[in-house]
Scaffold this motif. Structure first.
Motif, PDB file in Angstrom:
ATOM      1  N   LEU A  31       4.724 -14.084   1.706  1.00 18.68           N
ATOM      2  CA  LEU A  31       5.105 -16.166   1.114  1.00 18.68           C
ATOM      3  C   LEU A  31       4.413 -17.090   2.309  1.00 18.68           C
ATOM      4  O   LEU A  31       3.489 -18.095   1.299  1.00 18.68           O
ATOM      5  CB  LEU A  31       6.059 -16.334   0.476  1.00 18.68           C
ATOM      6  N   PHE A  32       3.808 -16.975   3.390  1.00 22.88           N
ATOM      7  CA  PHE A  32       3.541 -17.481   4.200  1.00 22.88           C
ATOM      8  C   PHE A  32       1.946 -17.926   3.823  1.00 22.88           C
ATOM      9  O   PHE A  32       1.600 -18.690   4.261  1.00 22.88           O
ATOM     10  CB  PHE A  32       4.265 -17.095   5.120  1.00 22.88           C
ATOM     11  N   GLY A  33       1.894 -16.833   3.721  1.00 24.11           N
ATOM     12  CA  GLY A  33       0.081 -16.678   3.458  1.00 24.11           C
ATOM     13  C   GLY A  33      -0.347 -16.347   2.276  1.00 24.11           C
ATOM     14  O   GLY A  33      -1.377 -18.060   2.307  1.00 24.11           O
ATOM     15  N   ALA A  40      -4.192 -24.599   2.526  1.00 22.37           N
ATOM     16  CA  ALA A  40      -5.643 -24.914   4.214  1.00 22.37           C
ATOM     17  C   ALA A  40      -7.148 -25.113   3.730  1.00 22.37           C
ATOM     18  O   ALA A  40      -7.075 -25.848   5.219  1.00 22.37           O
ATOM     19  CB  ALA A  40      -6.028 -22.807   3.555  1.00 22.37           C
ATOM     20  N   GLU A  41      -7.463 -25.513   2.023  1.00 17.99           N
ATOM     21  CA  GLU A  41      -8.463 -26.551   2.353  1.00 17.99           C
ATOM     22  C   GLU A  41      -7.465 -28.185   2.581  1.00 17.99           C
ATOM     23  O   GLU A  41      -8.808 -28.448   3.766  1.00 17.99           O
ATOM     24  CB  GLU A  41      -8.874 -27.178   1.025  1.00 17.99           C
ATOM     25  N   GLU A  42      -6.874 -28.356   2.655  1.00 14.16           N
ATOM     26  CA  GLU A  42      -5.938 -30.191   3.110  1.00 14.16           C
ATOM     27  C   GLU A  42      -5.928 -29.528   4.467  1.00 14.16           C
ATOM     28  O   GLU A  42      -6.527 -30.226   5.560  1.00 14.16           O
ATOM     29  CB  GLU A  42      -4.778 -29.567   1.605  1.00 14.16           C
ATOM     30  N   VAL A  43      -5.398 -28.894   5.103  1.00 17.73           N
ATOM     31  CA  VAL A  43      -5.511 -28.707   6.769  1.00 17.73           C
ATOM     32  C   VAL A  43      -6.840 -28.637   7.177  1.00 17.73           C
ATOM     33  O   VAL A  43      -6.648 -29.119   8.251  1.00 17.73           O
ATOM     34  CB  VAL A  43      -4.033 -27.416   7.144  1.00 17.73           C
ATOM     35  N   ALA A  44      -8.019 -27.859   6.704  1.00 21.18           N
ATOM     36  CA  ALA A  44      -8.816 -27.502   6.928  1.00 21.18           C
ATOM     37  C   ALA A  44      -9.393 -29.120   7.661  1.00 21.18           C
ATOM     38  O   ALA A  44     -10.170 -29.774   8.469  1.00 21.18           O
ATOM     39  CB  ALA A  44      -9.886 -26.775   6.703  1.00 21.18           C
ATOM     40  N   GLN A  53      -3.631 -25.549  13.017  1.00 20.26           N
ATOM     41  CA  GLN A  53      -3.733 -26.013  11.613  1.00 20.26           C
ATOM     42  C   GLN A  53      -2.751 -24.579  11.639  1.00 20.26           C
ATOM     43  O   GLN A  53      -1.642 -24.594  11.040  1.00 20.26           O
ATOM     44  CB  GLN A  53      -5.046 -25.133  10.712  1.00 20.26           C
ATOM     45  N   LEU A  54      -2.880 -23.242  12.118  1.00 20.11           N
ATOM     46  CA  LEU A  54      -1.589 -22.112  11.659  1.00 20.11           C
ATOM     47  C   LEU A  54      -0.074 -22.397  12.192  1.00 20.11           C
ATOM     48  O   LEU A  54       0.517 -22.337  11.266  1.00 20.11           O
ATOM     49  CB  LEU A  54      -2.405 -21.004  12.760  1.00 20.11           C
ATOM     50  N   HIS A  55      -0.121 -23.351  13.100  1.00 16.82           N
ATOM     51  CA  HIS A  55       1.263 -23.838  13.739  1.00 16.82           C
ATOM     52  C   HIS A  55       1.313 -24.644  13.023  1.00 16.82           C
ATOM     53  O   HIS A  55       3.350 -24.895  12.594  1.00 16.82           O
ATOM     54  CB  HIS A  55       1.193 -24.464  14.868  1.00 16.82           C
ATOM     55  N   PHE A  56       0.806 -25.906  12.251  1.00 13.54           N
ATOM     56  CA  PHE A  56       1.826 -26.771  11.339  1.00 13.54           C
ATOM     57  C   PHE A  56       1.847 -25.962   9.965  1.00 13.54           C
ATOM     58  O   PHE A  56       2.751 -26.461   9.402  1.00 13.54           O
ATOM     59  CB  PHE A  56       0.450 -27.849  10.972  1.00 13.54           C
ATOM     60  N   LEU A  57       1.155 -25.283   9.125  1.00 11.56           N
ATOM     61  CA  LEU A  57       1.980 -24.635   8.027  1.00 11.56           C
ATOM     62  C   LEU A  57       2.162 -23.800   8.047  1.00 11.56           C
ATOM     63  O   LEU A  57       3.155 -23.513   7.446  1.00 11.56           O
ATOM     64  CB  LEU A  57       0.072 -23.758   7.835  1.00 11.56           C
TER      65      LEU A  57
END
Length: 173
Positions: A31-33, A40-44, A53-57
């Motif tokens: 579910l996290f993935g 992903a696109e937004e955070v990139a 990015q990973l930590h934020f997500l």
């Protein structure tokens, strides 16, 4: 928690080879993935390093999961599977006058195949049987916005970043 497949009321989804089952804690990595794939696109676009990015997500996923479970205590937390592998999630809660789609998401490989439409059609069928409307909050930039409109959802309220959309059995045709 037992994760037996849910057979009703998801006949349209089953016709497309989808199975639904209750979420368990073992599903949280998937579910996290899934969540991360939808953001992903937004955070990139932030320009942050990949670790940030990973930590934020991860933080955002945990906050969302906590919010959902705290504010929708009677929800059905369903994992959508195809050929035994998880491909999405459908979270719904039924209230006296409506069924709220809390969240619906599919992995990229499962999008554009009619799966989301089938899941929503099954929620509509359930709503019709109970004479209830269906509602969902949709981010204004959500690519699925056109799907919701095509299926007959109409904007009921502007909530800032989100719009509240509703569908009513009386408007179904």
């Amino acid at each position: 928690m037992d994760a037996e497949p849910v057979t009703q009321p998801f006949a349209e989804a089953h016709r497309l080879g989808l199975a639904l089952r209750p979420m368990t804690d073992a599903d949280l990595p998937f579910l996290f993935g899934l969540y991360a794939s939808t953001r992903a696109e937004e955070v990139a676009g932030t320009g942050w390093p990949p670790e940030a990015q990973l930590h934020f997500l991860q933080q955002q996923f945990q906050a969302q999961h906590h919010h959902y479970t705290a504010h929708y205590p009677d929800a059905e937390w369903l994992v959508v599977e195809r050929e035994g592998a998880p491909v999405g999630r459908l979270y719904i809660e039924e209230w006296p006058s409506q069924i709220r789609i809390i969240d619906i998401a599919l992995i990229a490989e499962a999008r554009g195949k009619g799966f989301g439409e089938a899941l929503i059609a099954d929620v509509f069928r359930r709503a019709c049987g109970a004479a209830k409307k269906v509602s969902i909050h949709v981010e204004k930039n959500n690519p699925a916005m056109s799907l919701y409109r095509r299926l007959g959802f109409t904007k009921a309220e502007d909530k800032g970043v989100y719009d509240l959309f509703e569908w009513s059995p009386s408007e179904a045709g």
